[in-house]
Design a protein around this motif. Structure first.
Motif, short mmCIF file in Angstrom:
data_model
loop_
_atom_site.label_atom_id
_atom_site.label_comp_id
_atom_site.label_asym_id
_atom_site.label_seq_id
_atom_site.Cartn_x
_atom_site.Cartn_y
_atom_site.Cartn_z
N GLU A 186 1.27 -1.29 -0.22
CA GLU A 186 -0.15 0.40 -0.35
C GLU A 186 0.36 1.24 -0.14
O GLU A 186 0.73 2.00 -1.10
N SER A 187 1.69 1.50 0.99
CA SER A 187 2.79 2.30 1.03
C SER A 187 3.89 2.18 -0.47
O SER A 187 3.53 3.27 -1.35
N LEU A 188 4.15 0.92 -0.92
CA LEU A 188 5.00 1.48 -2.63
C LEU A 188 3.75 2.08 -3.42
O LEU A 188 4.60 2.97 -4.21
N VAL A 189 3.14 1.74 -3.60
CA VAL A 189 1.77 2.53 -4.94
C VAL A 189 1.95 3.88 -4.40
O VAL A 189 2.24 4.41 -5.55
N ARG A 190 1.72 4.17 -3.63
CA ARG A 190 0.81 4.95 -2.96
C ARG A 190 2.16 6.30 -3.12
O ARG A 190 2.29 7.28 -3.55
N ASP A 191 3.78 5.67 -2.40
CA ASP A 191 4.48 6.85 -2.76
C ASP A 191 5.21 6.63 -4.46
O ASP A 191 6.00 7.86 -4.67
N ALA A 192 4.83 5.87 -5.40
CA ALA A 192 5.41 5.65 -6.56
C ALA A 192 4.34 6.59 -7.22
O ALA A 192 4.86 7.71 -7.53
N GLY A 193 3.22 6.83 -6.95
CA GLY A 193 2.11 7.58 -7.37
C GLY A 193 2.41 9.31 -7.29
O GLY A 193 2.97 10.02 -7.74
N ALA A 194 2.86 9.32 -5.34
CA ALA A 194 3.51 10.06 -5.40
C ALA A 194 4.80 11.39 -5.81
O ALA A 194 5.02 12.06 -5.98
N LEU A 195 5.18 9.91 -6.04
CA LEU A 195 7.25 11.11 -6.78
C LEU A 195 6.66 10.99 -8.54
O LEU A 195 7.52 10.99 -9.64
N GLU A 196 5.11 11.05 -8.92
CA GLU A 196 4.50 10.83 -9.94
C GLU A 196 5.43 9.68 -10.95
O GLU A 196 5.42 9.98 -12.14
#
Length: 510
Positions: free
Chosen positions: A199-209
């Protein structure tokens, strides 16, 4: 190896605990690491615990504390201060911004008024905290790093690289049935750690665009349908499958025998193949080629064979012939290959066995093909659960990159940024509160030796810059994405939905 080195094992097992004190108001910091280093920012992490305590895993019990990094361009003038994601936490994550490419910086992290010592390497030669040995002769720094130059040219797009999600796993660090390696479980009452980390990985990858995401195998712990489905649900928060994110099979995703698998298709080699049903329905093979904005991405199934998962990976005869044919079609096109097993594994603190990589004969054939494919610049793999950059003399222009597991320490993904004149690859630890908590807890795998293998012996094992002509690639939005496999060819929509809400989803700069 650990059992044969009792003196070293005891030192590592203590986790830096100062045994002279057990007062609950006495807090000590430990495990300083320079996780991420780009041309304009650095991410530094560490841990704080109650001095002299033991949580049963060989580390200090977690203790919330303040934390800051003091930094500057001179070791005697650390005139800038950066604070972390949380102001009072055991799990410190501090980002330094505004770095100048090519410039050398010095820093010291402090918690509870104490400087933070680095993660120690006793089995290998390494440096967890800097790009030079400055400050390593002591234990408190300041330490030093030099910000790299950015890749040449104009920025195009980026791809998140992740692997070893192990959805459904409940105990980390079990290795080959070795009795001295005690598995580590999640803290009772908290969500399953594979879900927390993904969950954190997907969120962080999205936040990093990140524009795309590649997941290189071991999506599940043992290919149970409910676990494969859960992984797919979480990955879909990044975007559309086979448009925004793509997966390949790992040895844990192989076909299995037993009641949980009975309703899945009959496997080509054995048992029932639930992974095939989940991610490659119908008659599609489990390997593919995609064109992403001019970048040829080839996903290979490195466990296309019979077996119990504990042996070397391999491609079937049909897949190997297809793979070699794909490479030969347009040798100059910019190309990235990804699959679960590395082609070669070198420089390990632990014993290397045939099960660590792809079949040696196949690997040699593939590397020889890579040498005849000028456009191929990277082969990305998981399986080893470590960050490691290797260059083979058989194909010296190709970076062979292993990326650490998403599901445990150091817990994260690598972001590949593509420019017209080259690329940068940077590792990011997942940053939610629960992800940082589990990552630090799971660092105690293998009797506390795990960081010496998994983190990467140098900053350059997890943060690299390469120069290549990628001027033929296009930024997203200029064309549609095409899909080809052995049996299927179609266009898929490039639409996506990103879940980047909440404090942990706050936008991060590249």
């Amino acid at each position: 190896m650990a059992a044969a080195s009792p003196l070293v094992a005891n030192a590592a097992f203590s986790g830096g605990v100062a045994v002279a004190s057990t007062r609950r108001d006495d807090v000590s910091p430990a495990n300083l690491e320079l996780a991420t280093l780009t041309e304009d920012r650095a991410i530094i992490t560490w841990y704080t615990g109650y001095t002299g305590s033991d949580d049963g895993l060989g580390r200090m019990e977690p203790a919330p504390a303040d934390g800051a990094v003091y930094w500057g361009t001179r070791p005697d003038r650390l005139n800038r201060v950066a604070s972390g994601l949380s102001h009072h936490t055991p799990y410190h994550y501090v980002e330094l911004t505004g770095l100048e490419p090519g410039r050398t910086y010095y820093y010291q992290a402090r918690s509870n008024g104490k400087p933070v010592p680095p993660t120690q390497f006793t089995l290998i030669s390494g440096n967890a905290v800097g790009t030079s040995d400055y400050g390593l002769d002591g234990s408190t720094g300041p330490f030093s790093f030099t910000a790299p130059q950015p890749p040449p040219g104009r920025y195009l797009f980026s791809i998140a690289l992740c692997n070893d999600l192990h959805m459904g796993e409940t105990q980390a660090g079990l290795v080959g049935g070795q009795p001295q390696y005690i598995g580590i479980k999640q803290v009772p009452g908290l969500p399953p750690y594979p879900e927390v980390m993904l969950e954190s990985l997907v969120r962080d990858a999205g936040a990093l665009e990140a524009d795309y995401l590649l997941a290189a195998g071991d999506i599940s712990s043992e290919a149970v349908p409910v676990d494969l489905s859960k992984a797919g649900q979480l990955l879909t928060k990044f975007g559309k499958y086979r448009s925004d994110y793509f997966v390949t099979r790992g040895n844990h995703d192989r076909a299995h025998i037993g009641d949980p698998y009975a309703h899945c298709r009959v496997g080509q080699w054995q048992g029932n193949d639930c992974f095939h049903d989940q991610f490659f329905p119908g008659d599609e093979p489990t390997y593919f080629t995609r064109d992403l904005q001019g970048l040829r991405v080839i996903g290979i199934d490195t466990y296309d064979k019979p077996g119990g998962g504990g042996d070397a990976g391999a491609l079937s005869t049909d897949q190997l012939a297809w793979f070699r044919s794909e490479l030969a079609k347009d040798r100059d096109q910019p190309t990235l290959v990804f699959g679960h097993h590395p082609l070669v594994v070198q420089d390990s603190a632990f014993p290397i066995s045939p099960s660590s990589s792809l079949d040696a004969g196949q690997a040699q054939i593939i590397l020889q093909d890579y040498a005849r494919t000028p456009g191929l610049f990277m082969h990305y793999a998981g399986h080893t659960h470590r960050n490691k950059r290797t260059i083979s003399p058989l194909a010296p222009r190709v970076t062979l990159q292993e990326v650490a597991a998403g599901k445990e320490y150091p817990g994260g993904f690598s972001l590949l940024r593509l420019y017209t004149g080259g690329y940068a690859l940077n590792f990011y630890k997942t940053r939610s509160d629960l992800a940082r908590q589990w990552s630090e807890r799971s660092r105690q795998e293998i009797m506390g030796y795990w960081p010496q293998f998994a983190l990467g012996s140098s900053v350059s094992d997890r943060n690299i810059v390469g120069a290549r002509d990628l001027s033929g690639l296009r930024p997203p939005g200029t064309t549609t994405i095409t899909m080809t496999t052995v049996t299927v060819a179609s266009n898929l929509s490039a639409g996506r939905h990103r879940d980047t809400g909440g404090a942990d989803g706050a936008r991060l700069r590249r």
